[in-house]
Design an enzyme around this catalytic site. Structure first.
Site, mmCIF file in Angstrom:
data_model
loop_
_atom_site.group_PDB
_atom_site.id
_atom_site.type_symbol
_atom_site.label_atom_id
_atom_site.label_comp_id
_atom_site.label_asym_id
_atom_site.label_seq_id
_atom_site.Cartn_x
_atom_site.Cartn_y
_atom_site.Cartn_z
ATOM 1 N N ALA A 280 -6.869 0.887 -7.650
ATOM 2 C CA ALA A 280 -6.131 1.771 -8.554
ATOM 3 C C ALA A 280 -5.893 3.130 -7.913
ATOM 4 C CB ALA A 280 -6.880 1.920 -9.877
ATOM 5 N N TYR A 281 -6.890 3.657 -7.198
ATOM 6 C CA TYR A 281 -6.742 4.932 -6.496
ATOM 7 C C TYR A 281 -5.606 4.868 -5.475
ATOM 8 C CZ TYR A 281 -7.752 8.536 -2.995
ATOM 9 O OH TYR A 281 -7.640 9.574 -2.095
ATOM 10 N N ALA A 282 -5.598 3.819 -4.651
ATOM 11 C CA ALA A 282 -4.558 3.693 -3.635
ATOM 12 C C ALA A 282 -3.180 3.588 -4.271
ATOM 13 C CB ALA A 282 -4.837 2.484 -2.750
ATOM 14 N N ILE B 104 -8.915 12.384 -7.903
ATOM 15 C CA ILE B 104 -10.163 11.653 -8.111
ATOM 16 C C ILE B 104 -9.978 10.241 -7.576
ATOM 17 C CG2 ILE B 104 -10.888 13.012 -10.101
ATOM 18 C CD1 ILE B 104 -9.801 10.792 -11.902
ATOM 19 N N THR C 169 -2.221 5.060 -7.024
ATOM 20 C CA THR C 169 -1.794 6.406 -7.437
ATOM 21 C C THR C 169 -1.200 7.174 -6.272
ATOM 22 O OG1 THR C 169 -3.932 7.541 -7.005
ATOM 23 C CG2 THR C 169 -3.650 6.493 -9.163
#
Length: 257
Positions: free
Chosen positions: A159-161, A94, A163
């Site tokens: 935050a996505y990057a 996600i 992960t």
């Protein structure tokens, strides 16, 4: 016979978007595909039906990721329908916060952060950990990363990057750990891809300018289709990639040049 005939593959998040393209391509190459999904059973069944219509074999595997016991639940569902594994594709992920939005650091909550890491980083770690006893020697592990870990930073995806940056380290380290078993571990890093996840800004009303601008970033002058990524995954799943391990494969269409 296809390049993957006699092999069994599990594709997490395999029912939609890039995951569906991976599932269908590996199925076309002869592998029996475990199509994992979290909630959308209809999409998973559609993907299985498409694989079977093309002459392949597939089955659904339901397990919600990012919750306690997710890896155990996934493998229990898998074991009920397959005996052993040859290819593991950690694709499920996600990129948005809990409320469905993209956020810069000032507005990312602990809940947002924890959910992103639970699904994108913790789940593939423990899915892989529990899968190693099932993965046959000479097998393949392929992780879906992102061009953001090596390319231009996007504050709204911080935050996505992060992960996926952790997943890149996981890829390199695991490749060294599993090399003695002949298992290769690689990461494929797409850029913007035309999938349902990006439909609002790539397919919706008034999206022509955004699509043109996105396509112009690549020297090839277009936006990626999910099959572009699925075909790269198929190479890494095959014997042709036997001397490639621990690598981060740029699948952005040259957008980072």
């Amino acid at each position: 016979m296809g390049a993957l005939s006699g092999k069994t593959a599990l594709v997490t998040g395999g029912s939609r978007g890039i995951g569906r393209a991976i599932s269908e391509r590996l199925g076309k190459d002869g592998a029996r595909i475990g199509v994992h999904y979290g909630r959308d059973e209809a999409a998973a069944k559609e993907t299985v039906a498409a694989i079977e219509a093309a002459g392949g074999q597939a089955f659904t595997v339901r397990a919600e990721l990012g919750v306690p016991g997710d890896a155990e639940a996934l493998w229990t569902a898998f074991d009920a329908q397959a005996d052993g594994l040859d290819i593991l594709v950690n694709n499920a992920g996600i990129n948005k916060a809990v409320d469905g939005t993209l956020k810069r650091i000032a507005t990312v909550t602990e809940e947002d952060y924890d959910q992103l890491f639970a699904v994108n980083t913790k789940a593939p770690f423990f899915v892989t950990q529990l899968g190693l006893s099932r993965l046959r020697d000479g097998g393949r592990i392929i992780n879906t990363s992102t061009g953001l870990t090596h390319g231009a930073a996007k504050p709204e995806l911080i935050a996505y990057a992060m992960t996926k940056g952790a997943l890149d380290v996981f890829t390199r380290t695991l490749a060294k750990d599993l090399g003695p078993r002949g298992i290769t571990v690689n990461a494929v890093a797409p850029g913007a891809t035309d999938t349902d996840m990006n439909a609002a800004w790539l397919r919706g009303e008034g999206s022509q300018a955004a699509r043109a601008a996105t396509g112009a970033i690549s020297p090839l002058g277009r936006v990626a289709d999910a099959t572009d990524i699925g075909d790269i995954m198929a190479f890494l799943a095959s014997n042709d990639s036997r001397w490639v391990t621990g690598q981060w494969i740029d699948a952005t269409g040259g957008a980072l040049l």
